[in-house]
Each structure stands twice: as structure tokens, then as C-alpha cells.
Scaffold this motif. Structure first.
Motif, PDB file in Angstrom:
ATOM      1  N   ALA A 406      27.283  59.640  48.935  1.00 24.18           N
ATOM      2  CA  ALA A 406      27.005  59.176  50.457  1.00 24.18           C
ATOM      3  C   ALA A 406      28.131  58.958  51.075  1.00 24.18           C
ATOM      4  CB  ALA A 406      25.827  57.982  50.238  1.00 24.18           C
ATOM      5  N   TRP A 407      28.286  59.304  52.310  1.00 22.19           N
ATOM      6  CA  TRP A 407      29.596  59.107  53.270  1.00 22.19           C
ATOM      7  C   TRP A 407      29.520  58.218  54.578  1.00 22.19           C
ATOM      8  CZ3 TRP A 407      33.427  61.818  50.506  1.00 22.19           C
ATOM      9  CH2 TRP A 407      33.107  62.879  49.557  1.00 22.19           C
ATOM     10  N   ASP A 408      30.348  57.318  54.769  1.00 26.18           N
ATOM     11  CA  ASP A 408      30.178  56.718  55.869  1.00 26.18           C
ATOM     12  C   ASP A 408      31.146  57.324  57.098  1.00 26.18           C
ATOM     13  OD1 ASP A 408      30.185  54.871  57.883  1.00 26.18           O
ATOM     14  OD2 ASP A 408      30.939  53.230  56.822  1.00 26.18           O
ATOM     15  N   ARG A 411      33.856  54.750  58.927  1.00 24.65           N
ATOM     16  CA  ARG A 411      35.257  54.638  58.252  1.00 24.65           C
ATOM     17  C   ARG A 411      35.612  55.981  57.520  1.00 24.65           C
ATOM     18  NH1 ARG A 411      31.317  50.732  57.997  1.00 24.65           N
ATOM     19  NH2 ARG A 411      31.803  48.557  58.743  1.00 24.65           N
ATOM     20  N   TYR A 412      34.960  56.880  57.369  1.00 17.81           N
ATOM     21  CA  TYR A 412      35.264  58.028  56.694  1.00 17.81           C
ATOM     22  C   TYR A 412      35.393  57.730  55.218  1.00 17.81           C
ATOM     23  CZ  TYR A 412      35.527  60.094  61.249  1.00 17.81           C
ATOM     24  OH  TYR A 412      35.121  60.449  62.574  1.00 17.81           O
ATOM     25  N   ARG A 413      34.513  57.350  54.582  1.00 16.58           N
ATOM     26  CA  ARG A 413      34.745  56.936  53.150  1.00 16.58           C
ATOM     27  C   ARG A 413      33.378  57.342  52.439  1.00 16.58           C
ATOM     28  NH1 ARG A 413      32.851  51.905  51.430  1.00 16.58           N
ATOM     29  NH2 ARG A 413      31.885  50.744  53.220  1.00 16.58           N
ATOM     30  N   ASN A 414      33.820  57.496  50.972  1.00 20.80           N
ATOM     31  CA  ASN A 414      32.456  57.798  50.190  1.00 20.80           C
ATOM     32  C   ASN A 414      32.254  56.305  49.576  1.00 20.80           C
ATOM     33  OD1 ASN A 414      31.911  58.952  46.685  1.00 20.80           O
ATOM     34  ND2 ASN A 414      30.535  58.668  48.413  1.00 20.80           N
ATOM     35  N   PHE A 415      30.932  55.794  49.909  1.00 19.64           N
ATOM     36  CA  PHE A 415      30.684  54.408  49.614  1.00 19.64           C
ATOM     37  C   PHE A 415      29.498  54.388  48.597  1.00 19.64           C
ATOM     38  CE2 PHE A 415      27.439  55.414  52.998  1.00 19.64           C
ATOM     39  CZ  PHE A 415      26.273  54.786  52.292  1.00 19.64           C
ATOM     40  N   ARG A 416      28.952  55.417  47.984  1.00 15.65           N
ATOM     41  CA  ARG A 416      27.839  55.394  47.026  1.00 15.65           C
ATOM     42  C   ARG A 416      27.874  56.959  46.206  1.00 15.65           C
ATOM     43  NH1 ARG A 416      26.772  51.167  46.844  1.00 15.65           N
ATOM     44  NH2 ARG A 416      25.037  50.480  47.861  1.00 15.65           N
ATOM     45  N   THR A 417      27.672  56.863  44.725  1.00 17.97           N
ATOM     46  CA  THR A 417      27.530  58.142  44.296  1.00 17.97           C
ATOM     47  C   THR A 417      26.458  58.017  43.457  1.00 17.97           C
ATOM     48  OG1 THR A 417      30.193  58.328  44.260  1.00 17.97           O
ATOM     49  CG2 THR A 417      28.817  59.657  42.794  1.00 17.97           C
ATOM     50  N   PHE A 418      25.647  59.099  43.268  1.00 19.44           N
ATOM     51  CA  PHE A 418      24.363  58.977  42.462  1.00 19.44           C
ATOM     52  C   PHE A 418      24.477  59.922  41.445  1.00 19.44           C
ATOM     53  CE2 PHE A 418      23.479  58.102  47.088  1.00 19.44           C
ATOM     54  CZ  PHE A 418      23.081  56.757  47.107  1.00 19.44           C
ATOM     55  N   THR A 419      24.180  59.623  40.245  1.00 20.84           N
ATOM     56  CA  THR A 419      24.153  60.672  38.983  1.00 20.84           C
ATOM     57  C   THR A 419      22.912  60.652  38.368  1.00 20.84           C
ATOM     58  OG1 THR A 419      25.444  59.085  37.716  1.00 20.84           O
ATOM     59  CG2 THR A 419      26.651  60.617  38.962  1.00 20.84           C
ATOM     60  N   ALA A 420      22.578  61.738  37.476  1.00 19.48           N
ATOM     61  CA  ALA A 420      21.436  61.634  36.602  1.00 19.48           C
ATOM     62  C   ALA A 420      21.954  61.221  35.217  1.00 19.48           C
ATOM     63  CB  ALA A 420      21.126  63.196  36.553  1.00 19.48           C
ATOM     64  N   PRO A 421      20.775  60.876  34.449  1.00 22.69           N
ATOM     65  CA  PRO A 421      21.068  60.434  33.304  1.00 22.69           C
ATOM     66  C   PRO A 421      21.795  61.646  32.190  1.00 22.69           C
ATOM     67  CG  PRO A 421      18.898  59.791  33.662  1.00 22.69           C
ATOM     68  CD  PRO A 421      19.314  60.583  34.799  1.00 22.69           C
ATOM     69  N   SER A 422      21.393  62.738  32.469  1.00 18.99           N
ATOM     70  CA  SER A 422      22.127  63.892  31.668  1.00 18.99           C
ATOM     71  C   SER A 422      22.598  64.767  32.800  1.00 18.99           C
ATOM     72  CB  SER A 422      20.964  64.594  31.272  1.00 18.99           C
ATOM     73  OG  SER A 422      20.033  65.197  32.148  1.00 18.99           O
ATOM     74  N   ARG A 423      23.782  65.418  32.441  1.00 18.08           N
ATOM     75  CA  ARG A 423      24.730  66.215  33.297  1.00 18.08           C
ATOM     76  C   ARG A 423      23.817  67.356  33.763  1.00 18.08           C
ATOM     77  NH1 ARG A 423      30.232  66.165  33.931  1.00 18.08           N
ATOM     78  NH2 ARG A 423      30.712  67.418  35.777  1.00 18.08           N
ATOM     79  N   LEU A 424      23.568  67.449  35.149  1.00 17.49           N
ATOM     80  CA  LEU A 424      22.885  68.316  35.983  1.00 17.49           C
ATOM     81  C   LEU A 424      23.674  68.774  37.060  1.00 17.49           C
ATOM     82  CD1 LEU A 424      19.365  66.666  36.169  1.00 17.49           C
ATOM     83  CD2 LEU A 424      20.232  68.530  34.256  1.00 17.49           C
ATOM     84  N   SER A 425      23.572  69.924  37.715  1.00 17.95           N
ATOM     85  CA  SER A 425      24.049  70.607  38.771  1.00 17.95           C
ATOM     86  C   SER A 425      23.106  70.691  39.687  1.00 17.95           C
ATOM     87  CB  SER A 425      24.605  71.840  38.679  1.00 17.95           C
ATOM     88  OG  SER A 425      23.994  72.622  37.934  1.00 17.95           O
ATOM     89  N   PHE A 426      23.217  69.915  40.941  1.00 16.01           N
ATOM     90  CA  PHE A 426      22.331  69.775  41.928  1.00 16.01           C
ATOM     91  C   PHE A 426      22.449  70.816  43.164  1.00 16.01           C
ATOM     92  CE2 PHE A 426      22.614  65.475  40.150  1.00 16.01           C
ATOM     93  CZ  PHE A 426      21.173  65.254  39.748  1.00 16.01           C
ATOM     94  N   SER A 427      21.298  71.261  43.473  1.00 15.57           N
ATOM     95  CA  SER A 427      21.414  72.490  44.410  1.00 15.57           C
ATOM     96  C   SER A 427      20.699  72.182  45.633  1.00 15.57           C
ATOM     97  CB  SER A 427      21.019  73.754  43.749  1.00 15.57           C
ATOM     98  OG  SER A 427      19.511  73.595  43.454  1.00 15.57           O
ATOM     99  N   SER A 428      19.706  71.223  45.983  1.00 13.19           N
ATOM    100  CA  SER A 428      18.894  70.720  46.902  1.00 13.19           C
ATOM    101  C   SER A 428      18.801  69.335  47.282  1.00 13.19           C
ATOM    102  CB  SER A 428      17.516  71.532  46.827  1.00 13.19           C
ATOM    103  OG  SER A 428      16.871  70.877  45.643  1.00 13.19           O
TER     104      SER A 428
END
Length: 900
Positions: A406-408, A411-428
Motif C-alpha cells: 500500500a502506497w501513500d 508522502r510517496y511512501r510504502n506504509f503497509r505490506t501484506f503477505t500470505a502465510p506461505s510464499r505465493l506470487s500474486f497476479s490479481s
């Protein structure tokens, strides 16, 4: 909905190949971007793309000294002559060979072209509208001289300041001096002595010296002198051009790629293959600067007429730089994506476009200026999707590195990062309109992951699909989430309900893209078999469908054995999106066409051609059989080993790579559209393609578009009605035939912008509520759109706000009941009001700071002038002028402290 969208600008790419060019006044920079030309206004910080396009990539371009004629030449030697000020293509011409150098003479009467090893001098075509012998005519291309003496291609052409002589540099290790016309006592002169190909050759300001630069880093200075005996210092031979001094650029293994010379200030700029550039003062060869501006080759360098700004282009990374060497600051620093773009999205206010690409970068482009204003590089792999929250300036992106960020954008900064419990690559990716929930799908998992934006915690994993989730989308009301999967189903989820149920909709093929209609009552899905399906959300019934295989297929690749109609790779739409009013749907795929369909009837309204550039695969309808050999198409045959230089013979590319910068060996870039999106106002749409970010918009300035017109409505009758209404208002009489309302309605029916603006601004502020109250409803959307544009363009602040207030006070219920139809107009008004508010806020804050500063400082110092000095200062001033004299004396003697 209007569908006459026209190409308006090209973003996302700033430089491809060819030479850069400054306008004669030095304020604009022309850059070849594929088969088009983009103009960067360096003073007003804007850019625009010229409307014409070549059939292949542009190799050379040059402007006449007056700046009115632009000549562009592509890879096949085909040229287009353009009236640069009016942006109109005048003439098409073919030089019947690849053009390696192009230069107009300082007089503007001729231009020289290097066609292979031949030097051709042509007469400059006269500009249409100029008189010749009392007649207005247009003179086409006329050949003046055709010269041949070089043994290899010409790399650079330079004219003398009086336009009598030319200087050519060639890859055959020599430079040559030519004359425009045969002159007594002059013979073409060959300047030889370099050990590698000569890149550039230039006259100095007095034309008594010549500087030549070769690829191995040698700089030779030539002068027209006689050979002297070292002992007696007497001339022992006839004068001729001789090497007086040799200098060398010591850059280890780096070669000189480009160079240019500014004769007025004796500045030499050299670009090297390691990304460095050097600035040297001649003839002493003093190094002023040596800086690194790129991570790869500097392919072209140029300098403006005043010698202050240097422009550099790097084709490998798509970089374009303008550097002011005296202040050591950047005037322009732009770079496109290094890899193919995957997705794009308009900001809610329509002022910015966000693009993501396989290079892991996220770029934010300003629509008005055409420049990239910020680049995010936190993702470590390709970025696959992006989406804005409906409120606020928050952007969400998904990536193959397994993160949602998530980007603001304030202020042009990354304020939040979301990840899954297992390593996945997200496409949508999909974002709830309130910005509280973000959902993502992955090709590695069949579940939909749901996170809370506030806490960053994973809320749920929605199960039900039996294949990878390829597309997601939220309804505008936020109650429903739609997902498309490779298991041939589209599911509609109610994730905020008591039970998270999903309604499966069965399709016949893999789902590639899904989209909600703006009112949230219909879902569109694109599948791999080229079908578009429209489903009702409430009762899960299919409402219509479109077979788009025949519409989207077009263009053959060089290796195709079948026609475009029988090719399987271009038969589907990768991305679909609804228009602002929901009546049309825009679809794009791996093809050179973008299709616009009417949702109600399922009919094709219009097809937009992305590119006609034959340097890309998939743009030709018919292939040339002469290019088909036993070894395959000639365009795919590797000719790297035939290069003359060892560095050029080395092939470091990957065989078979079709994406990225490693695809130069056995494939060519293919034309495709990876994403499309409508602007929130509905007046434009953009498409991410192989060429770059294409913007198509409705151009109302040059189109006559009357509405309910009859023979009695002309500009003169409208102005006469306006004058009669003014007279009636001045006399306080009521005339039903001549009122401001009638003049306004007549202006809307004619729909001429200047007449409409004159009637609009002539209506007295006291009559605005009465006029608005009586406006027929059929003219309300046009009036609302016109007022929104007037608030954005004209300085009449209070006047425009009174119109907006009256419109919503008198017809607010009508606008609310038809909010879906009037969505573009309402967004335009919202943007105009927001701009006014921001400007007023900025102005009041500045005034507040200024007032606080002035109040905190004493106005005058304590030293008061004496009465004697006051008498001397005032002289014979009268008694009534005593106070003014005191003030003048205080200004002269007292110390003024504060702002000047």
C-alpha cells in the motif's frame, strides 16, 4: 456516449533510438519514441506527441533553422515532412535507402542526407502559404547534388556557418570536406589518419579549424596550413588540411559512442559506452566535467543553441536526460519502463496514471504534463496489478515477489505490506471502495486472500475455485466481490455478509478478466476463447454475450504460416473495463486492435489501432514473400557475426526470449495491449501497449458538434439576442423573446465554444439563479460540464461558484436521481471545486506567513531625522505637505526593515 476518441499523447516511453534535437530557441527537446516524435517543453514542464506516425522506427530527425519544418526519416528511408508549428504532415518521400545522417543548412535553403555511403544535397521544400513569383505554391523534394566518395556509411554531417561547405564523417576512418556548389580552386578534401570509424567532425566558429572524433577516443585538430621545415621554418609545400594536434580520451576499454561540438563556446561533449560523459574546452582540451549519467551506453548527445543545456539519450534503458552544465543540475530526468507493462489505473481525480511492469517498478505519470513524477522500486519482482482506493490517495499493488503493498501518494511512501502465510506470487488484486479490505489472487493457490488495511492482518482465505484465480474486482457499493479463475467459473462473493457465500457462474473457457459495471448490477467476463459474457449480479443470469475473436484478431507475425484470422494467439481479450456510464465496454488483448462494444446490443462500435509500426510483430496484414528464405524470415536471421567490430559481434542475448531486453536474437517485440482503463471523467482512456502508454481522448476544440440545430441559429443571431437581453435588463423591462435564457439555449444548440463563453460571461450574477431554474433538463449535463471546465480554465472564481451553487440548489434532486448518467460531469465539477479549494488554501497560508513575518518585525528604526534635515529635504514644501515630507525623510534617513 461519444466514441470519437483520438490519439492525444504517448507516455511511458521517452526515448527509443535515433538522434535528439533542440528547437532553435532551445526551450523544447524532440525525442524519437518508436515511430512517433515526442516534444518536451523544458520551460513549461509539459510534453506532447506529434499526431503522425511512421511505418517503422524513426532513425533521424532535424528541424529547419526557422523551426517551421520538421523532417523525420525511419529505418527504411521513408521521410515525412511536417509543419512543426501546426503539427500537420505535409509530404511523404522515400530516400530509397537507410539514412544515417541528416542536417539542414544554416541558411535553411538546403539539407544534406547521408544515404549509406552517398551524400545527397536536397533543396528545402517551401512552406505552404509562401509566395514564389507572386504565386502560392509548394515545392516538393528537389535533388541538388548527389556525391559519392566514402567507402562506408556516413555517420555525421556538419555545415559551415555560411552554408557553402559541408563536412562528413564516415565509418571508413576518414572525414571529407565538400562544397555546396562547384567553386573555382576548391576540390573535395579527404581527412585521413584515424584508426577507427570517425563519429563526428565539426568546424570551429571561424572555420579555420576542424575537429574530428573517432570511436577509439582520438580527437584530431586540423588546420589549413603549409608544411614547414623544422630548421629554417620555411614553407616547403602547398597549404592543405593537416593534423596540428592529437588528443585522446583515456577511458580504459570504453569507446566513444557519440559526440557534439558547440562552436560558439568551443565546448565538446563526448558520450562513452560505459555511461560516462565528458565536457571539454577546446582547443586547449581542458576537461570541465566527467560524470556518469547512465548505467549503460550513452547513444546520443546534443547541445542547445545557447550552449547551456546538454541532452543525453540511452536506448537500452530508455533514459532521457537534460543537464545544465554551469549549475550542474538536471532540467529533465525521465526514464520509461525497462520491461513490458502489466497493468495501469487512473487516479480517482483523473490527474495521474499509475503503471506497473515486469521490471518491478511502479511509475506515476502526470496526465497534463506527460512526465513521470515518482517511481517506486520496493518490489523485488514483476508488479502484476495495481488498484486505487476510491477515497484518498492510496494505491495498492501486487507482485510476483509475494507481497501486496500500500502506497501513500501524498508522502510517496510504502506504509503497509501484506503477505500470505506461505510464499505465493500474486497476479490479481481488488480493493474495497472504502479502503478497509484488500483481496488478492495467486497463480500458485486457488484461494482468495483477504487482508485488513488498518491492521495488516490476514482476515480470511476464500475457498471455492478449483484453479488459479486470474482476476478480481469489487462492486462500487462494496457489497460484492467478483473473481475469475482458470477453472471456467466466475464467482460472486458477499464477503461482508453473515455467511461468505459465493455464486458460481459457469463459462466455457478460462477466465482472463472480470469487471463490474459502475452501478454494480452487472459483471463482464472475458475468456480464453474470445468471448465476452455479461451476467446479472442479482439473479445470476447471463444477459448477453459477444464473440470477439474476429474483432480482436489482426496482424501477422513474421514467422506465421497462417493468416491473422486463423492464428490462435490473438483470439482473446486480456483486459476489459466499463465506461463511466456503463453503456460501453473497452477490451484489449494480444493484438494491434482495441475494441469498444455497446453492452446493450453487443455490437462493435469502434476499433482503435494501437500501432502501425512494422518494426513490431503483429502489425502487418500481409507478409512479404521476398523476405521468406530457406533459413526462415530474414528479420529473424542472426546477423551479429557479420559486424565489423568485435564488440558488436559478441551476442550476449538469450535465445528465444520474447519479453524484456534479452529478446534481440531470435524474436522481435510483439504488439499487444496488456491493460486498458477509462478516465473517471469518461473523456479519455489509456492503454498499456508495447509502444508505451497510449492516451486517447475526446478532442472538442476542433470539432463542430451542434445539438438540435436549426437554420435560425447562427453566431450573429445569438449575439443579437444577447444584446437585446442586455438592453432589456438595463431598462428593467421584461421581454420574453429576448432573454439571457434564450441566448444561452441557442448557444448550447450551436455548441460553438467562443460564442458559448461570451453568452455565459455576459449573464449578470443576479440573474444566474433565474436562468438556471428555467434551463430545460436536456441541456443540464452540457451546462454542468461547461461550468466545470470554465471553473478550471477562467479566473472568474466567484462567478463560476455561483453557477455551481445555483445548479445544485435548483436541480440537485435531478442530478441525484441520474447520478449514474451524470457521473463524468459530477466528477469534473468535484475536481474543479477541489482545485479551487486547494488554491485558496495555498494562497491563504502564504498570506498568513507573510503577515506574521511582517508583524514580527519593526517597520522603522528608532533614528528619527532632525528638523533641519527635514527642512533641507522638503525645500519649499507647503504646510499641507508636511506629513508627506516627514514620511519621505523617514524613508531616506531611517533604516527600513522588512520585505522589499
Amino acid at each position: 456516449m461519444k466514441t470519437d476518441f483520438k490519439f492525444s499523447n504517448l507516455l511511458g516511453t521517452v526515448y527509443r533510438k535515433g538522434n535528439l534535437l533542440f528547437t532553435p530557441d532551445g526551450t523544447c527537446l524532440l525525442s524519437p519514441v518508436g515511430n512517433r516524435v515526442t516534444v518536451f517543453d523544458l520551460v513549461h514542464n509539459t510534453s506532447y506527441t506529434l499526431p503522425f506516425s511512421h511505418r517503422t522506427n524513426i532513425d533521424r530527425l532535424d528541424l529547419s533553422p526557422k523551426g517551421n519544418l520538421l523532417l523525420t526519416v525511419d529505418e527504411t528511408g521513408r521521410a515525412i515532412l511536417t509543419n512543426f508549428q501546426r503539427r500537420i504532415a505535409i509530404h511523404h518521400f522515400s530516400f530509397k535507402g537507410r539514412v544515417t545522417a541528416l542536417k539542414f543548412s544554416p541558411s535553411g535553403r538546403h539539407f544534406a542526407v547521408g544515404v549509406g555511403r552517398r551524400l545527397q544535397i536536397w533543396q528545402t521544400p517551401s512552406t505552404p502559404g509562401t509566395e514564389t513569383n507572386g504565386e502560392i505554391e509548394f515545392a516538393p523534394f528537389v535533388l541538388h547534388r548527389d556525391l559519392a566518395a566514402h567507402f562506408d556509411s556516413i555517420s555525421n554531417i556538419e555545415w559551415s556557418s555560411d552554408s557553402r561547405f559541408l563536412l562528413t564523417a564516415s565509418r571508413d576512418l576518414t572525414s571529407r570536406v565538400w562544397s555546396l556548389d562547384p567553386e573555382d580552386g576548391f576540390e573535395p578534401t579527404t581527412l585521413s589518419g584515424h584508426r577507427q570509424g570517425v563519429i563526428t567532425a565539426h568546424f570551429d566558429a571561424n572555420q579555420d579549424k576542424i575537429y574530428t572524433v573517432s570511436q577509439d577516443g582520438a580527437l584530431f585538430r586540423w588546420e589549413y596550413v603549409a608544411k614547414k621545415d623544422p630548421e629554417t621554418d620555411e614553407e616547403i609545400s602547398e597549404p592543405r588540411w593537416r593534423i596540428v594536434k592529437k588528443n585522446f580520451f583515456m577511458q580504459n576499454d570504453a569507446k566513444v559512442n557519440c559526440a557534439t561540438f558547440h562552436a560558439a563556446s568551443n565546448l565538446l561533449v563526448v558520450g562513452f559506452s560505459n555511461g560516462l560523459f565528458g565536457l571539454y574546452d577546446l582547443p586547449e582540451f581542458n576537461m570541465i566535467h566527467l560524470l556518469s549519467v547512465s548505467q549503460s551506453n550513452i547513444d546520443v548527445v546534443t547541445i542547445n543553441q545557447s550552449g547551456e543545456w546538454l541532452a543525453f539519450g540511452s536506448a537500452k534503458h530508455g533514459q532521457l536526460l537534460v543537464w545544465e552544465w554551469q549549475s550542474e543540475s538536471y532540467i529533465l530526468k525521465q526514464q520509461g519502463h525497462l520491461d513490458s507493462m502489466n497493468s495501469l489505473v487512473y487516479s480517482p481525480d483523473g490527474q495521474k496514471i499509475v503503471t506497473t511492469a515486469d521490471d518491478g517498478k511502479i511509475k506515476v505519470w502526470d496526465v497534463k504534463s506527460g512526465f513521470c513524477i515518482v517511481t517506486f522500486t520496493e518490489h523485488t519482482s514483476g508488479v502484476t496489478a495495481c488498484q486505487f482506493a476510491k477515497k484518498g490517495s492510496v494505491l495498492f499493488t501486487s507482485s510476483l515477489d509475494g507481497s501486496i503493498r500500500a502506497w501513500d501518494l501524498i508522502r510517496y511512501r510504502n506504509f503497509r505490506t501484506f503477505t500470505a502465510p506461505s510464499r505465493l506470487s500474486f497476479s490479481s488484486l481488488a480493493v474495497d471502495p472504502s479502503g478497509e479490505v484488500v483481496c488478492a489472487g495467486s497463480p500458485d493457490s486457488f484461494d482468495i486472500h483477504v487482508w485488513s488495511v488498518q491492521t495488516g492482518q490476514l482476515l480470511d482465505q476464500l475457498s471455492g475455485h478449483e484453479g488459479p484465480v486470474s482476476a478480481l474486482g469489487f462492486a462500487t457499493d462494496g457489497n460484492h466481490l467478483v473473481s475469475g479463475s482458470w477453472d471456467h467459473t466466475v464467482r460472486i462473493w458477499s464477503i461482508f455478509g453473515r455467511t461468505q457465500t459465493s455464486e458460481p457462474l459457469q463459462l466455457m473457457s478460462d477466465v482472463l478478466s472480470v469487471a463490474f459495471r459502475p452501478d454494480g448490477l452487472q459483471v463482464a467476463a472475458s475468456t480464453l476463447d474470445g468471448q465476452l459474457s455479461f451476467w446479472s449480479v442479482n439473479d445470476a443470469v447471463q444477459q448477453g454475450g459477444v464473440d470477439g475473436r474476429r474483432d480482436v484478431s489482426g496482424g501477422r507475425k513474421v514467422a506465421d504460416r497462417t493468416t491473422a484470422a486463423n492464428a490462435a494467439g490473438t483470439k482473446a481479450f486480456n483486459r476489459v473495463t466499463y465506461s463511466a456510464d456503463g453503456s460501453c465496454i473497452l477490451a484489449g488483448g494480444n493484438s494491434k486492435y482495441i475494441c469498444l462494444y455497446d453492452v446493450g446490443t453487443g455490437s462493435l462500435i469502434k476499433k482503435y489501432t494501437v500501432s502501425v509500426n512494422t518494426s513490431l510483430d503483429g502489425t502487418q496484414e500481409y507478409l512479404n514473400s521476398r523476405k521468406l528464405t530457406e533459413a526462415g524470415p530474414t528479420d529473424l536471421i542472426d546477423e551479429t557475426g557479420e559486424a565489423s567490430d568485435k564488440e558488436d559481434r559478441i551476442d550476449r542475448t538469450l535465445p528465444g526470449a520474447k519479453r524484456g531486453d534479452a529478446g534481440a536474437r531470435t524474436t522481435r517485440p510483439e504488439v499487444r495491449v496488456t491493460s486498458v482503463d477509462f478516465a473517471p471523467t469518461g473523456r479519455a482512456f489509456c492503454a498499456a501497449s508495447t509502444e508505451g502508454l497510449l492516451i486517447y481522448s475526446l478532442d472538442d476544440d476542433f470539432v463542430f458538434d451542434p445539438f438540435d440545430l436549426d437554420i435560425t441559429i447562427t453566431p450573429s443571431t445569438i449575439l443579437a439576442t444577447l444584446e437585446a437581453a442586455r438592453d432589456a435588463a438595463a431598462a428593467n423591462t421584461v421581454d420574453d423573446e429576448n432573454t439571457f435564457l434564450k441566448a444561452l439555449v441557442m448557444a448550447f444548440r450551436l455548441n460553438e465554444s467562443k460564442v458559448l463563453r461570451a453568452v455565459y460571461e455576459a449573464i449578470p450574477p443576479s440573474d444566474i439563479p433565474h436562468v438556471v431554474r428555467s434551463v430545460p433538463t436536456v441541456y443540464l449535463p452540457r451546462l454542468l460540464r461547461f461550468v466545470a471546465h470554465a471553473a478550471d480554465e477562467t479566473p472568474h472564481l466567484e462567478f463560476n461558484l455561483m453557477w455551481i451553487e445555483s445548479l445544485f440548489s435548483c436541480h440537485g434532486r435531478y442530478f441525484k436521481d441520474n447520478s449514474g448518467t451524470f457521473a463524468p460531469e459530477l466528477r469534473a465539477v468535484q475536481r474543479a471545486v477541489d482545485d479551487i479549494r486547494e488554491n485558496l488554501k495555498r494562497l491563504t497560508e502564504k498570506n498568513l506567513y507573510d503577515l506574521n513575518y511582517l508583524l514580527s518585525k519593526p517597520v522603522l528604526a528608532d533614528n528619527k531625522p532632525s528638523s533641519a534635515m527635514l527642512a533641507v529635504t522638503t525645500g519649499e514644501a507647503e504646510e499641507g505637505d508636511d506629513q508627506m515630507a516627514d514620511a519621505d525623510a523617514d524613508d531616506e534617513e531611517g533604516e527600513w526593515v522588512g520585505l522589499e
